[in-house]
Scaffold this motif. Structure first.
Motif, short mmCIF file in Angstrom:
data_model
loop_
_atom_site.label_atom_id
_atom_site.label_comp_id
_atom_site.label_asym_id
_atom_site.label_seq_id
_atom_site.Cartn_x
_atom_site.Cartn_y
_atom_site.Cartn_z
N PHE A 1 -6.89 14.34 -2.74
CA PHE A 1 -6.97 13.17 -1.86
C PHE A 1 -5.67 12.37 -1.73
O PHE A 1 -5.24 12.07 -0.61
N PRO A 2 -4.98 12.03 -2.83
CA PRO A 2 -3.73 11.25 -2.66
C PRO A 2 -2.68 12.01 -1.82
O PRO A 2 -1.88 11.38 -1.12
N MET B 1 -7.23 15.49 7.01
CA MET B 1 -8.03 14.30 6.67
C MET B 1 -9.39 14.35 7.37
O MET B 1 -10.39 13.97 6.79
N LEU C 1 -14.62 10.58 -6.69
CA LEU C 1 -15.51 10.55 -5.53
C LEU C 1 -16.60 11.61 -5.74
O LEU C 1 -16.30 12.81 -5.79
N PHE D 1 -11.62 16.56 5.54
CA PHE D 1 -12.01 15.89 4.30
C PHE D 1 -13.17 14.92 4.57
O PHE D 1 -14.17 14.91 3.85
N GLU E 1 -10.85 18.68 -4.53
CA GLU E 1 -10.74 17.72 -3.42
C GLU E 1 -10.40 16.31 -3.91
O GLU E 1 -9.67 15.57 -3.25
N LYS F 1 0.80 13.58 -7.19
CA LYS F 1 1.87 13.25 -6.24
C LYS F 1 3.20 13.00 -6.95
O LYS F 1 4.17 12.58 -6.32
N PHE G 1 -2.62 5.56 -10.58
CA PHE G 1 -3.55 4.65 -11.27
C PHE G 1 -4.59 5.46 -12.03
O PHE G 1 -5.13 6.44 -11.51
N ARG H 1 2.27 1.89 -3.44
CA ARG H 1 1.24 2.48 -4.31
C ARG H 1 1.02 3.94 -3.95
O ARG H 1 0.87 4.79 -4.82
N LYS H 2 0.99 4.18 -2.64
CA LYS H 2 0.70 5.55 -2.18
C LYS H 2 1.79 6.53 -2.60
O LYS H 2 1.51 7.65 -3.02
N ARG I 1 -5.38 13.46 -10.69
CA ARG I 1 -5.29 12.78 -9.40
C ARG I 1 -4.11 11.79 -9.38
O ARG I 1 -3.42 11.66 -8.38
N ALA J 1 -6.72 1.07 -3.83
CA ALA J 1 -5.85 1.01 -5.00
C ALA J 1 -4.81 2.13 -4.97
O ALA J 1 -3.66 1.91 -5.31
N ILE J 2 -5.22 3.32 -4.56
CA ILE J 2 -4.25 4.42 -4.64
C ILE J 2 -3.38 4.52 -3.39
O ILE J 2 -2.63 5.48 -3.26
N GLY J 3 -3.49 3.54 -2.50
CA GLY J 3 -2.46 3.45 -1.48
C GLY J 3 -2.89 3.56 -0.04
O GLY J 3 -2.06 3.55 0.86
N ASN K 1 -4.03 1.80 3.13
CA ASN K 1 -4.11 0.39 3.48
C ASN K 1 -5.39 0.10 4.24
O ASN K 1 -6.10 1.02 4.66
N ALA L 1 0.84 -1.21 0.00
CA ALA L 1 0.00 0.00 0.00
C ALA L 1 0.88 1.25 0.00
O ALA L 1 0.58 2.23 -0.69
N LEU L 2 1.98 1.19 0.76
CA LEU L 2 2.89 2.34 0.84
C LEU L 2 3.55 2.60 -0.52
O LEU L 2 3.68 3.75 -0.94
N LEU M 1 -3.43 14.02 0.67
CA LEU M 1 -3.86 13.89 2.08
C LEU M 1 -3.31 12.60 2.67
O LEU M 1 -2.89 12.55 3.83
N LEU M 2 -3.33 11.55 1.84
CA LEU M 2 -2.81 10.26 2.32
C LEU M 2 -1.31 10.35 2.60
O LEU M 2 -0.78 9.60 3.42
#
Lengths: 226, 423
Positions: A107-108, B1, A96, B4, A103, A159, A88, A82-83, A155, B318-320, B322, A79-80, A110-111
């Motif tokens: 989002f990516p 977050m 969303l 959001f 927004e 990043k 993708f 991908r993040k 999107r 998918a975008i990361g 977990n 996951a890390l 924010l992660l």
């Protein structure tokens, strides 16, 4: 090399037997490539994209993405990856619906816990690349299909990933919008040196690719530079 | 977050509206029920304390054994020594000597012959030297005509008895009862006021006079049926009352002597044990019931929401993001929804509780022929607990609902995300 595929085999259980989607595949992808995995349905394009995207793991062999062996990553490590490093783009945009264009693109970031000021700068920059500066406060429902896909690209790009994986990105778009999207991606590929790997059987996409990998029955039938 | 997520909750009504309505309703009912139960049960406990038991009661062992008969022949003596001693030993309580009695009330005509007669129960308490008992028993609220005794020999009668006997204020009445030494006691009082309690068993035949007058009337010089102790907190605290009684009784050495002293907490008198425990546990029971009921509804709402947001969750994976992060963000959303719903629910619950506290529900007509001692106006009581108790079911139920419905996230196969997101 940004991606190395070594003797990759992927099998899926079907009842008591196995269906082999990829058979002893060997490939490598360099930085800033604009490559397409081309082939009919069932040829293994999406399966390969899945594994490169660390969404799935090899049954045999090894796939190394940005120096990390996908099969050896734990789910949080995958996951890390991908993040932080991968973008993708999906056939159905998957925006969303309750959030604005800004927004959705934000989002990516924010992660990634990016500070607000930096996020805003990056989002506006990405939207500007894709000609969406006037749509910042729109909702996905107010956009055309082409605009939605451009938001999805923004999107994926915001990043600054080193690798973007796109699964049939033009499947739902008309000819004009498809060309616009592809030109935008090509521009990003050239300016930011981002690698793109497409899974597609759309002729319009194929026309833009710099490298075409033809897959048939899980094997590489042809690998050529254009 | 968090911002959001909050935006998502506020904009996506199908994600937030049903859960917020469910939580608000549940919390509102919880808050109202807590205040109502606290009011009704607490009122009943305090009523009993003020009129009968105190928070603790000191009496002789023999008096305790026959307490229902108010046996003044077993009354406490030397009260002028005992009361100051109690005040010294237990400064956390205020002490009130009382005389409980029963008898016959006779109304003479102009010739001195009986014009009207009726059974009466009564109480002697300190009225002339201090207003403490008047305030403690909220007698001002029940005074329906006249005034409190201002001088010796004056008496307050319950309104219904007063009317039945055809009395007017200032009339003389004679109490006929038995004295402390088994003698017959007769004593004249002048009616100075009437009381209406809204409790039928009291309103039918009750009198209140100053304790010194009753001492004279019943030959109980320097005596009292009982001395009631009231916690200075102003309400009954069972544990404290139990501890005080335990320590007092341990100090008594002549336990075989029927005139030896005994202290009992309210919960050990008049069958109040169950009632006190019931009052204490009731609010937790209400919370538990609402947590369970609301959790079930919110679980289902969460499952439906999860189906609607299947694509969103897939994309996020998918975008990361977990699975743990996604699950945690669902919990975060649940807390926000729970908090929002709880705030709305508490506000409405407090409003309805306040209305119930101020105006009450008059059930006097239903209790017309009842002998049960309870207030005829049922009121809620807003306490510090009322302000926070609603947040427990509000937040817990949304969390449990989200925890159960969010388990599906862990069953999601990342390998099929591309395919799922194509649909």
């Amino acid at each position: 090399m940004i991606v190395e595929v070594k003797h990759l085999t992927k099998k899926f259980p079907v009842g008591k037997a196995y269906f082999t989607a990829l058979k002893d595949l060997n490939l490598s992808f360099a930085e800033a490539e604009f490559t397409g995995l081309v082939g009919p349905s069932g040829s293994g394009k999406t399966t390969l994209l899945n594994i490169i995207g660390s969404l799935d793991v090899p049954s045999e062999g090894e796939v190394i993405v940005l120096g990390k062996s996908v099969g050896r990553l734990s789910p949080p490590e995958a996951a890390l990856l991908r993040k932080q490093e991968l973008g993708f783009i999906f056939q159905n945009y998957n925006l969303l619906p309750v959030y604005t264009v800004f927004e959705n693109v934000e989002f990516p970031l924010l992660l990634l816990d990016m500070p607000a000021r930096e996020r805003k700068k990056r989002v506006l920059e990405s939207l500007s690349w894709l000609g969406l500066s006037d749509k910042v406060n729109s909702r996905p429902a107010q956009l055309s299909g082409g605009e939605c896909q451009r938001v999805a690209i923004a999107r994926a790009m915001v990043k600054r990933p080193r690798l973007v994986l796109a699964d049939e990105p033009t499947a739902n778009l008309d000819s004009v919008n498809s060309h616009n999207i592809l030109q935008a991606m090509l521009k990003l590929n050239q300016e930011l040196k981002t690698s793109f790997i497409f899974a597609t059987h759309d002729e319009k996409v194929i026309g833009y690719l710099k490298r075409i990998i033809q897959l048939e029955d899980g094997r590489v039938a042809e690998d050529r530079l254009v | 977050m968090i911002r959001f997520l909050l935006k998502g909750i506020l904009r996506d009504r199908s994600r937030s509206l049903l859960p917020i309505i469910v939580v608000s309703l549940g919390v509102m009912i919880t808050v109202f029920l807590q205040a109502y139960m606290d009011g009704v049960l607490g009122d009943s406990i305090e009523w009993t304390a003020q009129f009968t038991t105190g928070h603790v009661k000191v009496m002789t062992r023999a008096y305790q054994e026959n307490m229902s008969q108010t046996p003044n022949d077993y009354a406490l003596t030397d009260v002028d020594i005992l009361q100051p001693q109690l005040e010294k030993d237990y400064p956390g309580l205020s002490w009130a000597p009382r005389i409980q009695f029963g008898g016959l009330l006779d109304v003479p005509d102009e010739n001195g012959l009986t014009r009207a007669q009726g059974n009466v129960k009564g109480m002697g308490l300190e009225l002339l030297n201090s207003s403490e008992e008047i305030e403690r028993m909220h007698l001002n609220d029940y005074l329906s005509s006249g005034d409190f005794p201002k001088q010796a020999g004056e008496v307050l009668l319950s309104r219904e008895l007063f009317n039945q006997m055809g009395l007017t204020l200032g009339d003389e009445v004679t109490l006929i009862s038995s004295g402390m030494w088994g003698d017959m006691a007769m004593y004249n009082f002048k009616v100075c006021g009437t009381l209406q309690f809204g409790i039928n068993s009291l309103d039918r035949g009750f009198m209140i006079a100053d304790i010194e007058d009753l001492r004279l009337a019943l030959n109980m010089e320097n005596s009292a049926s009982e001395i009631l102790g009231f916690l200075k907190e102003g309400y009954y605290i069972n544990k404290e009352a139990q501890n005080l009684s335990g320590s007092f009784n341990q100090k008594q050495t002549k336990t075989q002597d029927k005139f030896s002293l005994l202290m009992l907490p309210l919960s050990d008198m008049n069958g109040m044990q169950f009632f006190v425990a019931y009052a204490q546990q009731m609010q937790y029971l209400i919370v538990l019931v609402f947590v369970m009921a609301m959790s079930l509804v919110l679980w289902n709402a969460g499952l439906l929401g999860g189906l609607r947001r299947y694509g969103e969750f897939g994309l996020r994976l998918a975008i990361g993001e977990n699975k743990h992060e996604l699950y945690r963000s669902l919990m975060g959303e649940a807390v926000m929804i729970g908090l929002l719903g709880s705030i709305i629910g508490v506000a409405f619950g407090l409003l309805f509780s306040w209305l119930m506290q101020k105006y009450g529900l008059d059930i006097g007509d239903m209790l017309k022929d009842s002998t049960i001692m309870m207030p005829t106006v049922m009121r809620a009581r807003i306490t510090s607990t009322t302000y926070y108790i609603g947040f427990l079911p509000g937040i817990l139920s949304t969390l449990i609902g989200a925890m159960l419905s969010g388990i599906g996230i862990y069953k999601r196969q990342t390998a099929s995300l591309f395919k799922e997101l194509e649909n």
